[in-house]
Design an enzyme around this catalytic site. Structure first.
Site, mmCIF file in Angstrom:
data_model
loop_
_atom_site.group_PDB
_atom_site.id
_atom_site.type_symbol
_atom_site.label_atom_id
_atom_site.label_comp_id
_atom_site.label_asym_id
_atom_site.label_seq_id
_atom_site.Cartn_x
_atom_site.Cartn_y
_atom_site.Cartn_z
ATOM 1 C CB CYS A 1 -4.644 -0.095 8.998
ATOM 2 S SG CYS A 1 -6.297 0.649 9.103
ATOM 3 C CG ASP B 1 9.652 4.351 -7.011
ATOM 4 O OD1 ASP B 1 9.189 3.433 -6.299
ATOM 5 O OD2 ASP B 1 9.609 5.546 -6.680
ATOM 6 C CD GLU B 2 5.251 5.913 -7.811
ATOM 7 O OE1 GLU B 2 4.196 5.243 -7.821
ATOM 8 O OE2 GLU B 2 5.542 6.681 -6.879
ATOM 9 C CB SER C 1 -0.888 -0.003 1.251
ATOM 10 O OG SER C 1 -0.072 0.089 2.415
ATOM 11 C CG MET C 2 -0.320 4.800 -1.705
ATOM 12 S SD MET C 2 -1.069 6.315 -2.255
ATOM 13 C CE MET C 2 0.276 7.452 -2.159
ATOM 14 C CG ASN C 3 2.049 6.768 3.155
ATOM 15 O OD1 ASN C 3 2.758 7.388 2.382
ATOM 16 N ND2 ASN C 3 0.854 7.188 3.507
ATOM 17 C CB ALA C 4 4.265 0.005 2.658
ATOM 18 C CE LYS D 1 4.575 1.463 -3.089
ATOM 19 N NZ LYS D 1 3.960 2.041 -1.878
ATOM 20 C CB SER D 2 10.411 5.316 -2.704
ATOM 21 O OG SER D 2 9.379 5.373 -3.672
#
Length: 194
Positions: free
Chosen positions: A144, A86-87, A10-13, A15-16
């Site tokens: 979450c 990325d992305e 998910s977002m904010n996990a 990844k980058s």
């Protein structure tokens, strides 16, 4: 044998952050890498940026970019130990297959990082192909607000209310998206009752 990897979350996990750490590890050992990010994300300006402040310059891809040809052209000049994308949810199906070909035919490991699903819970096209053909799938964990694993990305409006319709892709960060567990995502978009 080189492999195609898909790191999804998910977002904010992170990844980058994870991608930039992997890039650092290769470079620290004197190995060359090639970084790619989506031109669609106009906030990036040709850089991969993490929320914790790490960043690096990256090549930008559009749906028309031939990742196979451009990466091999670079590989001919400087032997690449790894390609990092990325992305990756914004890759086309053709580009995902080009990444697979880089691993299979050119022997260059390709590490793709991206979202699995959009704000409706639907797979992104690039993610769908990566989930189908990647040699290794790695889920990075987000959290979450309830403490459970966040697997969904809720799009919100300026007032913080759930957005249930719209284009699949809308660039934004914490002001537009909230990472949630499936239960809280379902409740927010009105799917809790089926």
């Amino acid at each position: 044998m080189a492999k195609l990897y898909f790191y999804y979350a998910s977002m904010n996990a992170g990844k980058s952050t994870n991608l930039l750490q992997a890039d650092f590890n290769y470079r620290e050992r004197g190995m060359a890498t090639m970084l790619w990010t989506a031109a669609l994300d106009t906030r990036s300006e040709g850089r991969i940026r993490s929320r914790i402040g790490l960043e690096a310059a990256a090549h930008r891809y559009t749906p028309g970019t031939d990742l196979w040809a451009e990466t091999l052209a670079r590989h001919d000049v400087e032997k690449l130990a790894c390609v990092l994308v990325d992305e990756a949810q914004f890759l086309t199906a053709k580009q995902v297959w080009q990444c697979a070909r880089l691993a299979d035919a050119a022997g260059i490991p390709v590490l793709c990082y991206g979202l699995r699903t959009d704000f409706r819970g639907d797979l992104f096209p690039g993610s769908a192909v990566l989930l189908g053909i990647a040699d290794a799938l790695v889920e990075l964990k987000g959290v979450c607000h309830c403490g459970r694993k966040a697997t969904m990305n809720l799009r919100v409006d300026a007032q913080g209310a759930a957005v249930r319709a719209g284009a699949q892709t809308e660039v934004g960060g914490n002001e537009r998206y909230v990472a949630l567990c499936r239960r809280h995502f379902s409740e927010a978009i009105g799917r809790a009752g089926g």
